[in-house]
Design a protein around this motif. Structure first.
Motif, mmCIF file in Angstrom:
data_model
loop_
_atom_site.group_PDB
_atom_site.id
_atom_site.type_symbol
_atom_site.label_atom_id
_atom_site.label_comp_id
_atom_site.label_asym_id
_atom_site.label_seq_id
_atom_site.Cartn_x
_atom_site.Cartn_y
_atom_site.Cartn_z
ATOM 1 N N PRO A 3 28.974 51.604 53.560
ATOM 2 C CA PRO A 3 28.015 50.792 54.312
ATOM 3 C C PRO A 3 28.563 49.389 54.562
ATOM 4 N N ILE A 4 28.162 48.822 55.677
ATOM 5 C CA ILE A 4 28.533 47.443 55.981
ATOM 6 C C ILE A 4 27.259 46.618 56.102
ATOM 7 N N VAL A 48 13.389 51.044 55.118
ATOM 8 C CA VAL A 48 14.527 51.714 55.747
ATOM 9 C C VAL A 48 14.286 51.804 57.250
ATOM 10 N N PHE A 49 15.243 51.352 58.042
ATOM 11 C CA PHE A 49 15.107 51.458 59.499
ATOM 12 C C PHE A 49 15.074 52.925 59.901
ATOM 13 N N CYS A 50 16.119 53.651 59.550
ATOM 14 C CA CYS A 50 16.171 55.082 59.850
ATOM 15 C C CYS A 50 17.319 55.709 59.082
ATOM 16 N N ALA A 51 17.006 56.766 58.322
ATOM 17 C CA ALA A 51 18.013 57.437 57.498
ATOM 18 C C ALA A 51 18.686 58.597 58.212
ATOM 19 N N GLY A 53 16.463 47.230 57.467
ATOM 20 C CA GLY A 53 16.958 47.837 56.237
ATOM 21 C C GLY A 53 18.135 48.725 56.541
ATOM 22 N N LEU A 54 18.209 49.847 55.863
ATOM 23 C CA LEU A 54 19.334 50.765 56.046
ATOM 24 C C LEU A 54 19.213 51.527 57.366
ATOM 25 N N ALA A 55 20.302 51.543 58.112
ATOM 26 C CA ALA A 55 20.406 52.356 59.324
ATOM 27 C C ALA A 55 21.610 53.268 59.112
ATOM 28 N N THR A 56 21.340 54.523 58.807
ATOM 29 C CA THR A 56 22.418 55.412 58.396
ATOM 30 C C THR A 56 22.487 56.655 59.272
ATOM 31 N N ALA A 57 23.705 57.160 59.493
ATOM 32 C CA ALA A 57 23.940 58.377 60.287
ATOM 33 C C ALA A 57 23.278 58.224 61.664
ATOM 34 N N ALA A 58 22.348 59.132 62.013
ATOM 35 C CA ALA A 58 21.700 59.038 63.318
ATOM 36 C C ALA A 58 20.844 57.787 63.443
ATOM 37 N N GLY A 59 20.485 57.168 62.313
ATOM 38 C CA GLY A 59 19.797 55.881 62.364
ATOM 39 C C GLY A 59 20.722 54.775 62.830
#
Length: 271
Positions: free
Chosen positions: A178-179, A67-70, A118-124
């Motif tokens: 997510p995209i 995960v890049f940053c959750a 990986g996943l970059a979500t919200a503040a990520g």
């Protein structure tokens, strides 16, 4: 800086320098690289040091683990609901620290490349959007899912809405869907999509290519780009024209133009 989790000693942020490129690796994989206050502080310290480091001409922000940053550390946030003020003081401080870090990225003299694997979500997602360039693996996904938990991603929206068209940003913010990396490239959030196995190598190569240019020209160009972007057309041209004059008077411009006319490789003095 070590992680605040009991029993761990691994640094939560790792800096690696190579070929005039400083790579900052988010190193909380067990916590999905959540932006705890400690991690935000570590980023602030390293970015401030890099800003004054003439040996660094480009920066890469990467992450350990899948995960890049959750985004913000929700466990850290949840624990503060028990505060006497319901967490208000802590939340205000945490958001201010986050805003300062995100705002420092476009203000940093050196260009910043996000390597999202990986996943970059919200503040990520905000962190990636705040960088000057984004290299994503073909497995990367981007998401602003705050509405799913009753917490609209208002601060991520600041960086996101400056990186992609407004309607694309609003769709991400309102639907929480997510995209993938290719869609993120289509809307302008990502510059390059590469195989997951070569992500760090590709990001490093891009950063090294930028770092091989005149540091003076790149720093002046980045500052001018961000300054003119928010101005009306006439004012933007005034700012850009003044920057061109300053650039033309620099030693590197004379060297670069002379090298081009002589068909030789320029020797940058970075001044």
């Amino acid at each position: 800086m070590p992680d605040g989790t009991a029993g761990t000693v691994a640094p939560i942020l790792v800096r690696e320098d190579r070929d005039a490129v400083a790579t900052l690796v988010l190193n909380r994989p067990a916590a999905r690289n959540g932006l705890s206050v400690a991690l935000l502080d570590a980023l602030a310290v390293e970015l401030a040091a890099i800003a004054d480091d003439a040996a660094v001409r480009c920066v890469v922000i990467a992450a350990a683990g899948p995960v890049f940053c959750a985004g913000h550390d929700l466990k850290e946030i949840t624990a503060r609901f028990a505060d006497a003020d319901g967490g208000r003081a802590f939340f205000a401080d945490a958001m201010a620290r986050c805003a300062a870090v995100m705002g420092s990225l476009p203000a940093l003299p050196q260009p910043v490349v996000a390597a999202v694997g990986g996943l970059a979500t919200a503040a990520g997602c905000q962190l990636a959007a705040a960088c000057d360039l984004v290299v994503a693996s073909d497995a990367a996904r981007f998401c602003t899912p705050g509405v799913d938990i009753g917490l609209f991603c208002s601060t991520p929206a600041v960086a996101l809405s400056r990186a992609v068209p407004r309607k694309a940003a609003m769709e991400m913010l309102l639907t929480a869907e997510p995209i993938g990396a290719e869609e993120a490239r289509r809307i302008g959030l990502v510059n390059r999509v590469v195989p997951a196995a070569s992500l760090r190598e590709e990001a490093q190569a891009l950063a090294a290519r930028i770092a091989a240019r005149s540091a003076l020209a790149v720093r002046l160009g980045k500052r001018t780009f961000h300054r003119q972007a928010g101005l009306p057309l006439a004012e933007a041209y005034e700012v850009a024209a003044a920057a061109m004059v300053d650039n033309l008077l620099a030693e590197d411009a004379a060297e670069g133009i002379g090298a081009f006319l002589a068909r030789r490789t320029p020797e940058w003095r970075h001044r």
